[in-house]
Design a protein around this motif. Structure first.
Motif, PDB file in Angstrom:
ATOM      1  N   SER A 134      23.316  -3.111 -25.795  1.00 33.00           N
ATOM      2  CA  SER A 134      22.179  -3.020 -26.705  1.00 33.00           C
ATOM      3  C   SER A 134      22.642  -2.829 -28.140  1.00 33.00           C
ATOM      4  N   ALA A 135      21.821  -3.304 -29.060  1.00 37.40           N
ATOM      5  CA  ALA A 135      22.065  -3.046 -30.475  1.00 37.40           C
ATOM      6  C   ALA A 135      21.542  -1.664 -30.871  1.00 37.40           C
ATOM      7  N   SER A 136      20.838  -1.015 -29.975  1.00 42.80           N
ATOM      8  CA  SER A 136      20.245   0.297 -30.256  1.00 42.80           C
ATOM      9  C   SER A 136      21.295   1.405 -30.305  1.00 42.80           C
ATOM     10  N   HIS A 137      20.912   2.514 -30.901  1.00 44.20           N
ATOM     11  CA  HIS A 137      21.753   3.710 -30.926  1.00 44.20           C
ATOM     12  C   HIS A 137      21.947   4.232 -29.500  1.00 44.20           C
ATOM     13  N   ARG A 138      23.068   4.903 -29.281  1.00 44.02           N
ATOM     14  CA  ARG A 138      23.402   5.450 -27.959  1.00 44.02           C
ATOM     15  C   ARG A 138      22.257   6.273 -27.382  1.00 44.02           C
ATOM     16  N   ARG A 139      21.662   7.132 -28.165  1.00 46.05           N
ATOM     17  CA  ARG A 139      20.631   8.009 -27.605  1.00 46.05           C
ATOM     18  C   ARG A 139      19.417   7.231 -27.126  1.00 46.05           C
ATOM     19  N   LEU A 140      19.076   6.121 -27.780  1.00 46.88           N
ATOM     20  CA  LEU A 140      17.963   5.296 -27.325  1.00 46.88           C
ATOM     21  C   LEU A 140      18.363   4.499 -26.090  1.00 46.88           C
ATOM     22  N   LEU A 141      19.590   3.990 -26.082  1.00 46.45           N
ATOM     23  CA  LEU A 141      20.089   3.278 -24.910  1.00 46.45           C
ATOM     24  C   LEU A 141      20.118   4.188 -23.694  1.00 46.45           C
ATOM     25  N   ASP A 142      20.568   5.431 -23.876  1.00 48.33           N
ATOM     26  CA  ASP A 142      20.586   6.379 -22.766  1.00 48.33           C
ATOM     27  C   ASP A 142      19.184   6.665 -22.236  1.00 48.33           C
ATOM     28  N   ALA A 143      18.218   6.766 -23.133  1.00 47.53           N
ATOM     29  CA  ALA A 143      16.833   7.014 -22.702  1.00 47.53           C
ATOM     30  C   ALA A 143      16.338   5.855 -21.843  1.00 47.53           C
ATOM     31  N   VAL A 144      16.624   4.630 -22.268  1.00 47.44           N
ATOM     32  CA  VAL A 144      16.204   3.453 -21.501  1.00 47.44           C
ATOM     33  C   VAL A 144      16.967   3.389 -20.180  1.00 47.44           C
ATOM     34  N   ALA A 145      18.280   3.581 -20.217  1.00 40.56           N
ATOM     35  CA  ALA A 145      19.089   3.517 -18.995  1.00 40.56           C
ATOM     36  C   ALA A 145      18.653   4.584 -17.996  1.00 40.56           C
ATOM     37  N   ASP A 146      18.327   5.771 -18.468  1.00 44.26           N
ATOM     38  CA  ASP A 146      17.838   6.829 -17.582  1.00 44.26           C
ATOM     39  C   ASP A 146      16.517   6.432 -16.939  1.00 44.26           C
ATOM     40  N   ALA A 147      15.615   5.853 -17.733  1.00 46.80           N
ATOM     41  CA  ALA A 147      14.314   5.422 -17.206  1.00 46.80           C
ATOM     42  C   ALA A 147      14.494   4.308 -16.177  1.00 46.80           C
ATOM     43  N   ILE A 148      15.377   3.361 -16.459  1.00 42.62           N
ATOM     44  CA  ILE A 148      15.639   2.275 -15.513  1.00 42.62           C
ATOM     45  C   ILE A 148      16.184   2.855 -14.213  1.00 42.62           C
ATOM     46  N   ALA A 149      17.122   3.779 -14.313  1.00 40.34           N
ATOM     47  CA  ALA A 149      17.707   4.388 -13.108  1.00 40.34           C
ATOM     48  C   ALA A 149      16.631   5.080 -12.271  1.00 40.34           C
ATOM     49  N   ARG A 150      15.736   5.792 -12.933  1.00 43.58           N
ATOM     50  CA  ARG A 150      14.640   6.453 -12.202  1.00 43.58           C
ATOM     51  C   ARG A 150      13.743   5.421 -11.523  1.00 43.58           C
ATOM     52  N   GLU A 151      13.415   4.373 -12.242  1.00 46.03           N
ATOM     53  CA  GLU A 151      12.472   3.387 -11.722  1.00 46.03           C
ATOM     54  C   GLU A 151      13.049   2.533 -10.601  1.00 46.03           C
ATOM     55  N   VAL A 152      14.359   2.321 -10.599  1.00 49.85           N
ATOM     56  CA  VAL A 152      14.961   1.540  -9.513  1.00 49.85           C
ATOM     57  C   VAL A 152      15.490   2.437  -8.405  1.00 49.85           C
ATOM     58  N   GLY A 153      15.348   3.751  -8.584  1.00 47.24           N
ATOM     59  CA  GLY A 153      15.788   4.684  -7.557  1.00 47.24           C
ATOM     60  C   GLY A 153      17.284   4.695  -7.357  1.00 47.24           C
ATOM     61  N   ALA A 154      18.027   4.615  -8.435  1.00 43.30           N
ATOM     62  CA  ALA A 154      19.487   4.615  -8.347  1.00 43.30           C
ATOM     63  C   ALA A 154      19.971   5.944  -7.774  1.00 43.30           C
ATOM     64  N   ASP A 155      20.637   5.879  -6.644  1.00 40.82           N
ATOM     65  CA  ASP A 155      21.108   7.085  -5.958  1.00 40.82           C
ATOM     66  C   ASP A 155      22.040   7.927  -6.813  1.00 40.82           C
ATOM     67  N   ASP A 156      22.867   7.251  -7.615  1.00 42.46           N
ATOM     68  CA  ASP A 156      23.837   7.968  -8.438  1.00 42.46           C
ATOM     69  C   ASP A 156      23.295   8.287  -9.834  1.00 42.46           C
ATOM     70  N   GLY A 157      22.012   7.963 -10.079  1.00 38.59           N
ATOM     71  CA  GLY A 157      21.415   8.239 -11.384  1.00 38.59           C
ATOM     72  C   GLY A 157      21.766   7.220 -12.444  1.00 38.59           C
ATOM     73  N   ARG A 158      22.463   6.161 -12.035  1.00 39.20           N
ATOM     74  CA  ARG A 158      22.872   5.126 -12.992  1.00 39.20           C
ATOM     75  C   ARG A 158      22.411   3.767 -12.482  1.00 39.20           C
ATOM     76  N   LEU A 217      17.913  -6.947 -10.953  1.00 44.55           N
ATOM     77  CA  LEU A 217      18.827  -5.814 -11.075  1.00 44.55           C
ATOM     78  C   LEU A 217      19.070  -5.174  -9.713  1.00 44.55           C
ATOM     79  N   ALA A 218      18.010  -4.976  -8.957  1.00 44.87           N
ATOM     80  CA  ALA A 218      18.155  -4.375  -7.620  1.00 44.87           C
ATOM     81  C   ALA A 218      19.029  -5.253  -6.726  1.00 44.87           C
ATOM     82  N   ALA A 219      18.838  -6.566  -6.793  1.00 42.86           N
ATOM     83  CA  ALA A 219      19.640  -7.471  -5.970  1.00 42.86           C
ATOM     84  C   ALA A 219      21.116  -7.430  -6.382  1.00 42.86           C
ATOM     85  N   CYS A 220      21.371  -7.400  -7.682  1.00 43.68           N
ATOM     86  CA  CYS A 220      22.761  -7.300  -8.154  1.00 43.68           C
ATOM     87  C   CYS A 220      23.404  -6.008  -7.672  1.00 43.68           C
ATOM     88  N   ARG A 221      22.670  -4.910  -7.785  1.00 48.81           N
ATOM     89  CA  ARG A 221      23.211  -3.625  -7.324  1.00 48.81           C
ATOM     90  C   ARG A 221      23.468  -3.650  -5.820  1.00 48.81           C
TER      91      ARG A 221
END
Length: 165
Positions: free
Chosen positions: A50-74, A36-40
Motif C-alpha cells: 500500500s501507499a498508505s502509512h503503516r498505521r493505516l495499513l495495519d488497521a486495514v490488515a487487522d480488519a481483513i484478518a478478522r473478516e476472513v477469520g485468519a487463525d494466526d491473526g494475519r 484471498l481465502a482461496a490463496c490462503r
C-alpha cells in the motif's frame, strides 16, 4: 485558513482515518475475499502493498484478518507500507520489497491493482499485473490482464494468466 500547524492537522487526519478503519466493516470489492481465502487455503504466499502509512495499513490488515477469520491473526504473509520504502508507487520498489520479503522471484508474482499508479508500480517491478479498474480505466498491456471483477477468479486463473504472458 487554519491557525494549526500542518503537522497537527495531518496527525489529526491520520488519527481519524485509523479510528474509522478499525471501527467500520471493510468494503470488499467483488470476489476479493473469496480469492484471498482461496490463496490462503492453497498456501499461496500473499502480500499487501500500500501507499498508505503503516498505521493505516495495519488497521486495514487487522480488519481483513478478522473478516476472513485468519487463525494466526494475519491475512497476509507480508505487508509493505508506503512510509517504509524510499520510493513509493508508481516506483517498483514496494513490490520488489514485498517479493523479497516473501522469498519469491518478482517475475513469478501476480500483482492485483485497481489504480493506474499501482499498476505502473507492479508492471515496473517485473510482476504480472491483474488490473481491476475502480475509478479510472486501465488499458490492457503486455504482462497485464484487465478484469472487471475478481468474482470467480481462482489462484489457478492467476497462475494461468501469468504463465500465458
Amino acid at each position: 485558513g487554519s491557525s494549526r500547524p500542518p503537522e497537527v492537522i495531518g496527525q489529526a487526519l491520520l488519527d481519524r482515518m485509523e479510528a474509522l478503519l478499525r471501527q467500520e466493516p471493510l468494503a470488499w470489492r467483488p470476489g476479493a475475499r473469496d480469492l484471498l481465502a482461496a490463496c490462503r487455503a492453497e498456501g499461496v504466499p500473499t502480500g499487501l502493498v500500500s501507499a498508505s502509512h503503516r498505521r493505516l495499513l495495519d488497521a486495514v490488515a487487522d480488519a481483513i484478518a478478522r473478516e476472513v477469520g485468519a487463525d494466526d491473526g494475519r491475512a497476509f504473509d507480508v505487508t509493505v507500507a508506503g512510509d517504509e520504502v524510499d520510493n513509493g508507487k508508481p516506483h517498483p520498489e514496494p513490490y520488489v520489497a514485498a517479493a523479497a520479503m516473501l522469498g519469491v522471484a518478482i517475475d513469478s508474482c501476480v500483482v492485483l491493482e485497481d489504480s493506474p499508479t499501482g499498476v505502473a508500480s507492479g508492471q515496473q517491478s517485473g510482476a504480472f499485473v491483474v488490473a481491476i479498474p475502480h475509478i479510472v480505466d486501465i488499458p490492457s498491456a503486455p504482462r497485464r490482464r484487465v478484469v472487471a471483477s475478481l468474482e470467480g477468479v481462482t489462484p489457478d486463473d492467476l497462475r494461468a494468466w501469468r504463465d500465458e504472458a
